[in-house]
Design a protein around this motif. Sequence first.
Motif, PDB file in Angstrom:
ATOM      1  N   GLY A 122       0.915  -1.148  -0.076  1.00  0.00           N
ATOM      2  CA  GLY A 122      -0.078   0.022   0.101  1.00  0.00           C
ATOM      3  C   GLY A 122       0.796   1.271  -0.193  1.00  0.00           C
ATOM      4  N   ARG A 123       0.588   2.287   0.685  1.00  0.00           N
ATOM      5  CA  ARG A 123       1.093   3.521   1.095  1.00  0.00           C
ATOM      6  C   ARG A 123       2.457   3.431   1.319  1.00  0.00           C
ATOM      7  NH1 ARG A 123      -3.427   4.634   4.647  1.00  0.00           N
ATOM      8  NH2 ARG A 123      -2.804   3.847   6.674  1.00  0.00           N
ATOM      9  N   ASN A 124       2.735   2.229   1.948  1.00  0.00           N
ATOM     10  CA  ASN A 124       4.332   2.161   2.381  1.00  0.00           C
ATOM     11  C   ASN A 124       5.444   1.582   1.179  1.00  0.00           C
ATOM     12  OD1 ASN A 124       3.255   2.616   5.062  1.00  0.00           O
ATOM     13  ND2 ASN A 124       3.044   0.254   5.630  1.00  0.00           N
ATOM     14  N   HIS A 125       5.064   1.317   0.111  1.00  0.00           N
ATOM     15  CA  HIS A 125       5.792   0.974  -0.930  1.00  0.00           C
ATOM     16  C   HIS A 125       6.740   2.277  -1.051  1.00  0.00           C
ATOM     17  CE1 HIS A 125       4.295  -2.570  -2.445  1.00  0.00           C
ATOM     18  NE2 HIS A 125       3.208  -2.164  -2.451  1.00  0.00           N
ATOM     19  N   TRP A 126       7.804   1.949  -1.833  1.00  0.00           N
ATOM     20  CA  TRP A 126       9.081   2.897  -2.140  1.00  0.00           C
ATOM     21  C   TRP A 126       8.376   4.060  -3.022  1.00  0.00           C
ATOM     22  CZ3 TRP A 126      14.743   1.235  -2.529  1.00  0.00           C
ATOM     23  CH2 TRP A 126      14.882   0.463  -1.309  1.00  0.00           C
ATOM     24  N   TYR A 127       8.539   5.037  -2.905  1.00  0.00           N
ATOM     25  CA  TYR A 127       8.112   6.288  -3.815  1.00  0.00           C
ATOM     26  C   TYR A 127       9.221   6.687  -4.750  1.00  0.00           C
ATOM     27  CZ  TYR A 127       9.767   9.762  -0.289  1.00  0.00           C
ATOM     28  OH  TYR A 127      10.530  10.489   0.536  1.00  0.00           O
ATOM     29  N   CYS A 128      10.670   6.437  -4.439  1.00  0.00           N
ATOM     30  CA  CYS A 128      11.454   6.398  -5.280  1.00  0.00           C
ATOM     31  C   CYS A 128      12.526   5.532  -4.925  1.00  0.00           C
ATOM     32  CB  CYS A 128      12.182   7.836  -5.055  1.00  0.00           C
ATOM     33  SG  CYS A 128      12.969   8.280  -3.676  1.00  0.00           S
TER      34      CYS A 128
ATOM     35  N   SER B 210      -2.079  -5.191  19.235  1.00  0.00           N
ATOM     36  CA  SER B 210      -1.971  -4.733  20.560  1.00  0.00           C
ATOM     37  C   SER B 210      -0.779  -3.702  20.865  1.00  0.00           C
ATOM     38  CB  SER B 210      -1.956  -5.747  21.470  1.00  0.00           C
ATOM     39  OG  SER B 210      -0.898  -6.727  21.222  1.00  0.00           O
ATOM     40  N   ASP B 211       0.640  -3.862  19.999  1.00  0.00           N
ATOM     41  CA  ASP B 211       1.698  -3.244  20.261  1.00  0.00           C
ATOM     42  C   ASP B 211       1.842  -1.995  19.210  1.00  0.00           C
ATOM     43  OD1 ASP B 211       3.921  -2.032  20.646  1.00  0.00           O
ATOM     44  OD2 ASP B 211       5.250  -4.179  20.362  1.00  0.00           O
ATOM     45  N   LYS B 212       1.358  -0.981  19.614  1.00  0.00           N
ATOM     46  CA  LYS B 212       1.591   0.264  18.804  1.00  0.00           C
ATOM     47  C   LYS B 212       2.827   0.753  18.354  1.00  0.00           C
ATOM     48  CE  LYS B 212      -3.300   0.541  18.737  1.00  0.00           C
ATOM     49  NZ  LYS B 212      -3.894  -0.242  17.804  1.00  0.00           N
ATOM     50  N   GLU B 213       3.777   0.466  18.820  1.00  0.00           N
ATOM     51  CA  GLU B 213       5.094   0.455  18.567  1.00  0.00           C
ATOM     52  C   GLU B 213       5.595  -0.215  17.327  1.00  0.00           C
ATOM     53  OE1 GLU B 213       6.807   3.311  19.679  1.00  0.00           O
ATOM     54  OE2 GLU B 213       5.080   3.845  20.708  1.00  0.00           O
ATOM     55  N   ARG B 214       4.944  -1.476  17.215  1.00  0.00           N
ATOM     56  CA  ARG B 214       5.371  -2.395  16.310  1.00  0.00           C
ATOM     57  C   ARG B 214       4.646  -2.087  14.710  1.00  0.00           C
ATOM     58  NH1 ARG B 214       5.200  -8.593  18.116  1.00  0.00           N
ATOM     59  NH2 ARG B 214       6.057  -9.409  16.226  1.00  0.00           N
ATOM     60  N   PRO B 215       5.600  -2.209  13.699  1.00  0.00           N
ATOM     61  CA  PRO B 215       4.668  -2.129  12.421  1.00  0.00           C
ATOM     62  C   PRO B 215       3.753  -3.423  12.212  1.00  0.00           C
ATOM     63  CG  PRO B 215       7.205  -2.679  12.263  1.00  0.00           C
ATOM     64  CD  PRO B 215       6.911  -2.426  13.696  1.00  0.00           C
ATOM     65  N   PHE B 216       2.881  -2.918  11.128  1.00  0.00           N
ATOM     66  CA  PHE B 216       1.762  -3.959  11.012  1.00  0.00           C
ATOM     67  C   PHE B 216       2.505  -5.049  10.331  1.00  0.00           C
ATOM     68  CE2 PHE B 216      -1.238  -5.467   7.747  1.00  0.00           C
ATOM     69  CZ  PHE B 216      -2.148  -5.647   8.350  1.00  0.00           C
ATOM     70  N   CYS B 217       2.120  -6.303  10.906  1.00  0.00           N
ATOM     71  CA  CYS B 217       2.430  -7.442  10.439  1.00  0.00           C
ATOM     72  C   CYS B 217       4.217  -7.577  10.168  1.00  0.00           C
ATOM     73  CB  CYS B 217       1.737  -8.094   9.493  1.00  0.00           C
ATOM     74  SG  CYS B 217       0.197  -8.627   9.945  1.00  0.00           S
ATOM     75  N   ASN B 218       4.939  -6.592  10.886  1.00  0.00           N
ATOM     76  CA  ASN B 218       6.374  -6.703  10.725  1.00  0.00           C
ATOM     77  C   ASN B 218       6.593  -5.768   9.331  1.00  0.00           C
ATOM     78  OD1 ASN B 218       6.908  -7.388  13.139  1.00  0.00           O
ATOM     79  ND2 ASN B 218       7.523  -9.333  12.670  1.00  0.00           N
ATOM     80  N   MET B 219       5.644  -5.323   8.580  1.00  0.00           N
ATOM     81  CA  MET B 219       5.774  -4.591   7.376  1.00  0.00           C
ATOM     82  C   MET B 219       6.451  -3.296   7.577  1.00  0.00           C
ATOM     83  SD  MET B 219       2.884  -5.526   4.518  1.00  0.00           S
ATOM     84  CE  MET B 219       1.484  -5.643   5.662  1.00  0.00           C
ATOM     85  N   ARG B 220       7.558  -2.878   6.999  1.00  0.00           N
ATOM     86  CA  ARG B 220       8.101  -1.598   7.149  1.00  0.00           C
ATOM     87  C   ARG B 220       7.189  -0.582   6.931  1.00  0.00           C
ATOM     88  NH1 ARG B 220      12.636  -0.839   9.080  1.00  0.00           N
ATOM     89  NH2 ARG B 220      14.091  -1.530   7.661  1.00  0.00           N
ATOM     90  N   ASP B 221       7.143   0.488   7.819  1.00  0.00           N
ATOM     91  CA  ASP B 221       6.531   1.725   7.264  1.00  0.00           C
ATOM     92  C   ASP B 221       7.719   2.769   7.214  1.00  0.00           C
ATOM     93  OD1 ASP B 221       5.252   4.278   7.161  1.00  0.00           O
ATOM     94  OD2 ASP B 221       4.014   4.152   8.831  1.00  0.00           O
ATOM     95  N   PRO B 222       8.209   3.083   6.045  1.00  0.00           N
ATOM     96  CA  PRO B 222       9.386   3.766   6.009  1.00  0.00           C
ATOM     97  C   PRO B 222       9.299   5.393   6.260  1.00  0.00           C
ATOM     98  CG  PRO B 222       8.809   2.737   4.135  1.00  0.00           C
ATOM     99  CD  PRO B 222       7.681   2.517   4.829  1.00  0.00           C
ATOM    100  N   MET B 223       7.917   5.712   6.228  1.00  0.00           N
ATOM    101  CA  MET B 223       7.978   6.937   6.688  1.00  0.00           C
ATOM    102  C   MET B 223       7.860   7.239   8.183  1.00  0.00           C
ATOM    103  SD  MET B 223       7.736   8.524   3.701  1.00  0.00           S
ATOM    104  CE  MET B 223       7.436  10.097   4.131  1.00  0.00           C
TER     105      MET B 223
END
Length: 193
Positions: free
Chosen positions: A133-139, A175-188
């Motif tokens: 989704g919106r976490n893909h690389w934009y460049c 339950s852990d808001k500090e952890r990325p969704f399903c360990n997927m990177r949120d680069p932003m």
Amino acid sequence: LELDTNGGNEFAALIASHPLRMAQVYNQTTRQMRDLLPEEIGGATDKYSWKQTNWEIWCKVPVAAETTADDIHCSIKRRRLSLYVFDEKILDGELFDNVDQEESSWTLDAVDHGIPPRQEVSITLTKEMETQGRNHWYCIVLGEPTLNVGALGPPIKVIHPEDRETLKLLADTISDKERPFCNMRDPMATPGK
């Protein structure tokens, strides 16, 4: 989150026919998921074209017919990419996010043996962490032209109802808001970590 509670062979066949490495998007008008082609989440400049999936980025750079591997200087680091052909800068700078250096590579490929022959440098970058989704690389390299990946919406993860490991991971990341969704990177949110 909706799970298919029917399970069984029908769901397994659906999963087998849709590789999970492909990016997916939800169309709110048709209320259906569809696979995004890598070309739909990539771009082109006057020097190169690129595309991506959840785990990989491919960059193609057309080069002169007389180009040899000795004319190419390419360095792929965890957070940096440098590509020069005949000492001309193609890409050089900080990557949008981390890559797996061991799995990333480049080659010089003949793409047309006609007259004159056409060649290209092909770079394959393997992402350290899945993006969706919106976490893909934009460049590829910061400072280069960008895509609007925000229009792709939130990450989507297809989970088989019998995949207990992924279901537990989902519950833990909810339950852990500090952890990325399903360990997927949120680069932003967590660049370069």
